[in-house]
Design an enzyme around this catalytic site. Sequence first.
Site, short mmCIF file in Angstrom:
data_model
loop_
_atom_site.label_atom_id
_atom_site.label_comp_id
_atom_site.label_asym_id
_atom_site.label_seq_id
_atom_site.Cartn_x
_atom_site.Cartn_y
_atom_site.Cartn_z
N SER A 123 -24.48 -5.82 32.65
CA SER A 123 -23.45 -6.64 33.28
C SER A 123 -23.78 -8.12 33.19
CB SER A 123 -23.32 -6.28 34.76
OG SER A 123 -22.91 -4.96 34.89
N HIS A 144 -19.72 -4.29 27.09
CA HIS A 144 -19.71 -4.17 28.55
C HIS A 144 -18.48 -3.43 29.07
CE1 HIS A 144 -19.52 -6.27 32.70
NE2 HIS A 144 -20.25 -5.18 32.77
N GLU A 156 -15.82 -5.76 27.25
CA GLU A 156 -16.17 -7.09 26.73
C GLU A 156 -17.21 -6.90 25.62
OE1 GLU A 156 -15.82 -10.02 30.59
OE2 GLU A 156 -17.50 -8.65 30.54
N ASN A 195 -16.99 -10.94 35.17
CA ASN A 195 -17.86 -11.12 36.33
C ASN A 195 -17.88 -12.56 36.82
OD1 ASN A 195 -18.60 -8.55 37.00
ND2 ASN A 195 -20.31 -8.49 35.58
N1 CAA Z 1 -14.42 8.12 38.29
C1 CAA Z 1 -13.54 8.58 37.39
N2 CAA Z 1 -12.21 8.52 37.59
C2 CAA Z 1 -11.79 7.97 38.74
C3 CAA Z 1 -12.67 7.46 39.72
C4 CAA Z 1 -14.04 7.55 39.45
N3 CAA Z 1 -14.96 7.08 40.30
N4 CAA Z 1 -11.95 6.97 40.75
C5 CAA Z 1 -10.65 7.17 40.43
N5 CAA Z 1 -10.55 7.77 39.23
C6 CAA Z 1 -9.33 8.11 38.52
C7 CAA Z 1 -8.56 9.23 39.21
O1 CAA Z 1 -8.95 10.49 38.74
C8 CAA Z 1 -7.14 8.90 38.80
O2 CAA Z 1 -6.91 9.33 37.50
P1 CAA Z 1 -5.45 9.83 37.05
O3 CAA Z 1 -4.47 8.85 37.53
O4 CAA Z 1 -5.51 9.92 35.57
O5 CAA Z 1 -5.27 11.16 37.68
C9 CAA Z 1 -7.12 7.37 38.75
O6 CAA Z 1 -8.49 6.96 38.57
C10 CAA Z 1 -6.58 6.75 40.03
O7 CAA Z 1 -7.39 7.24 41.10
P2 CAA Z 1 -6.89 7.45 42.59
O8 CAA Z 1 -5.40 7.73 42.58
O9 CAA Z 1 -7.78 8.44 43.24
O10 CAA Z 1 -7.24 6.11 43.33
P3 CAA Z 1 -6.73 4.66 43.07
O11 CAA Z 1 -5.37 4.61 42.52
O12 CAA Z 1 -7.08 3.95 44.30
O13 CAA Z 1 -7.71 4.11 41.89
C11 CAA Z 1 -9.55 2.91 41.14
C12 CAA Z 1 -9.09 4.05 42.02
C13 CAA Z 1 -9.24 3.23 39.68
C14 CAA Z 1 -11.05 2.78 41.31
C15 CAA Z 1 -8.77 1.61 41.57
O14 CAA Z 1 -8.95 1.42 42.93
C16 CAA Z 1 -9.24 0.39 40.84
O15 CAA Z 1 -8.81 0.10 39.73
N6 CAA Z 1 -10.13 -0.41 41.51
C17 CAA Z 1 -10.67 -1.63 40.94
C18 CAA Z 1 -11.83 -1.29 40.06
C19 CAA Z 1 -12.38 -2.50 39.40
O16 CAA Z 1 -12.01 -3.63 39.64
N7 CAA Z 1 -13.37 -2.27 38.52
C20 CAA Z 1 -14.08 -3.34 37.84
C21 CAA Z 1 -15.29 -3.60 38.64
S1 CAA Z 1 -16.22 -4.92 37.97
C22 CAA Z 1 -17.33 -4.18 36.97
O17 CAA Z 1 -17.39 -3.00 36.80
C23 CAA Z 1 -18.20 -5.12 36.25
C24 CAA Z 1 -19.63 -4.97 36.49
O18 CAA Z 1 -20.39 -5.44 35.63
C25 CAA Z 1 -20.18 -4.45 37.73
#
Ligand code: CAA
Length: 291
Positions: A123, A144, A156, A195
């Site tokens: 990251s 990434h 990325e 990030n």
């Molecule tokens: N693992 C795998 N699949 C997951 C999951 C997980 N932990 N959490 C949710 N899903 C899937 C579900 O199975 C569902 O799939 P389908 O629609 O195909 O059935 C889909 O994601 C939507 O899930 P939910 O309906 O249960 O829940 P939601 O609509 O609240 O979505 C989320 C959950 C996808 C996490 C959503 O809240 C989201 O997009 N959050 C923001 C995540 C984000 O910003 N990520 C980037 C972080 S920064 C980073 O990663 C950089 C770094 O270097 C640290």
Amino acid sequence: MRVEEIKKVCVLGCGNMGSQIALNAAIHGFEVINMDVKEEMVAKASAFKDQYLPGRVQKGRLTEEQAKAAAQRISYTSDLEKAAGGADFVIEAVLERLDLKRQVFRELDRICKPDTILATNSSFIISSKIVDVTKRPEKVCNMHFFNPALVMELVEVVQGPHTSPETANVVMELAKKMGKTPVLLKKEVYGFLVNRILMALMDEATWLADMKVASPEDIDTAVTKALGHPMGPFRLMDLTGIDLHYDIAMELYRDTGDPKHKPSPLIVEKVTKGEFGRKSGKGWYEYKEQK
Ligand code: CAA
């Protein structure tokens, strides 16, 4: 190397990111070996696959045949030579420690075929800090993924000064074959694109909570309801790890000297207490079963 020549992908690290990157690649048709030095992590990643694929079938997202084929294409091991030996492409997703990544890349350079591309999912550690331990600098870059890697579309691709345009192009094309939308960073910058932007939001949110302007819950509500983000900054820090947030902030602070990147006292307190988020059962919120 052309992207069509990439058949076998090795993903190092069976943690949250590594296991999801590996499974995503298997679902998209690659032969994948997911490796971790810890047997319990190997078992956990394999168990995740056993639970995830039937869940996709139940939800109608994959057919039984697709799930079965994906399961047959992925295997798990704790043996690095076995994992990396035949790989055409390696994605390293081990712990975010520079010394560890350098050690892993040194081993990979010895084990892998000369034309294998070595990418790091770090990251915040740019590949320039790792590349000198290999004899294939033109085949090393950052790739990434975002958390959860099975869901988030962006990748990325960061081209270091050592990375050949050919390698950057293959990695971009590979990300597309893995169902992702890649963006190319033509320069290495700390925090990459996402990030850097995300940290600004999270830092401001944390300072507001630290000043007791509003609770983390209310700040999350403000961001989701006003800006349309799927999660507020505190819920998201719990997902990605408050310890990782701290590490990225310190890296940005060390690199730029800009005090705006200094982690707030609240972040330091959370890290000191070991309250890292979902993975430790407690962060800004409590998680009874989800670890
Ligand atoms: N693992 C795998 N699949 C997951 C999951 C997980 N932990 N959490 C949710 N899903 C899937 C579900 O199975 C569902 O799939 P389908 O629609 O195909 O059935 C889909 O994601 C939507 O899930 P939910 O309906 O249960 O829940 P939601 O609509 O609240 O979505 C989320 C959950 C996808 C996490 C959503 O809240 C989201 O997009 N959050 C923001 C995540 C984000 O910003 N990520 C980037 C972080 S920064 C980073 O990663 C950089 C770094 O270097 C640290």
